[in-house]
Design a protein around this motif. Structure first.
Motif: not given
Length: 190
Positions: A97, A102, A106
Motif C-alpha cells: 500500500a 494507505d 486499504s
C-alpha cells in the motif's frame, strides 16, 4: 529394413512438455484449491457458514466431491484454508500500500466491503466474534505483525487492530475509511 536405417525421432516441442510433470500438477492443484476457496467465499456471502455443507461447496465450486475431499478433509479444513487465504490477501494489501495511512485505508476498505463478512454479521455473528477475540490465533498475530511493520509502534498497532476489528461488525464507508486511516496515522500512531 534394419533398425539402424530408421530416422531418429524428433522431440515434440510443446510448452507443456517443457515443464516438469510435478510443476503442472502443482499448478492444477493450486487452481483447484483457489476455485474451492472462491466458491466457498461466494456461498458464505449468500448464506453464512452455519448451514454450509461439503456437497454445496463442491457443487458451487464446480469440482467433484472426490476432488474436494482430496483437498480438504471436512468443512472446518476448507474454512481454515479460506481464513488463511484471506489473511494473506490482507497482508499483501497492507505491504504493497505504501504509507501507513494507505495500508490502514486499504485494510479498512477491504474489511468493511467484504461480502462474506457482511453475511456473517447476519448469519454467524457468534462465530465472527469468537474469531475476532482470539488474540492467540496465528491469523490475528499475522495481521498485528503487518500493522506493526507499518506503524513501528506497539501502542499504535493495538489501536489500529481494535479500529479494524470494530469494522468487522460495524463497517465504514470508503470516505470514512480514508479519513479515519489518515487521522490514525498522523495524529495517533506516530
Amino acid at each position: 529394413m534394419s533398425h539402424s536405417k530408421l530416422p531418429p525421432l524428433k522431440a515434440q516441442s510443446s510448452s507443456s512438455s517443457m515443464q516438469p510433470k510435478y510443476s503442472l500438477q502443482a499448478n492444477a492443484h493450486r487452481r483447484t484449491e483457489e476455485a474451492i476457496l472462491a466458491g466457498t467465499k461466494d456461498l458464505i456471502s449468500r448464506k453464512g457458514i452455519s448451514g454450509l455443507s461439503m456437497i454445496e461447496i463442491a457443487d458451487h465450486s464446480e469440482v467433484s466431491r472426490a476432488t474436494l475431499y482430496n483437498h480438504y478433509r471436512d468443512k472446518d479444513a476448507v474454512l481454515s484454508a479460506l481464513v488463511a487465504s484471506e489473511v494473506q490477501r490482507l497482508a499483501d494489501l497492507a505491504t504493497t500500500a505504501g504509507t501507513p495511512a494507505d495500508a490502514l485505508e486499504s485494510l479498512s476498505i477491504s474489511i468493511s466491503s467484504d461480502p462474506a463478512l457482511a453475511a456473517m454479521r447476519i448469519y454467524d455473528a457468534d462465530v465472527l466474534v469468537a474469531a475476532m477475540t482470539n488474540t492467540a490465533s496465528e491469523h490475528y498475530i499475522t495481521i498485528a505483525q503487518i500493522i506493526y511493520g507499518a506503524t513501528k509502534s506497539q501502542p499504535g498497532t493495538g489501536i489500529a487492530m481494535r479500529w479494524l476489528l470494530g469494522q468487522v461488525l460495524q463497517p465504514l464507508t470508503v470516505e470514512q475509511s480514508r479519513e479515519q486511516a489518515a487521522q490514525l496515522a498522523t495524529d495517533t500512531l506516530f
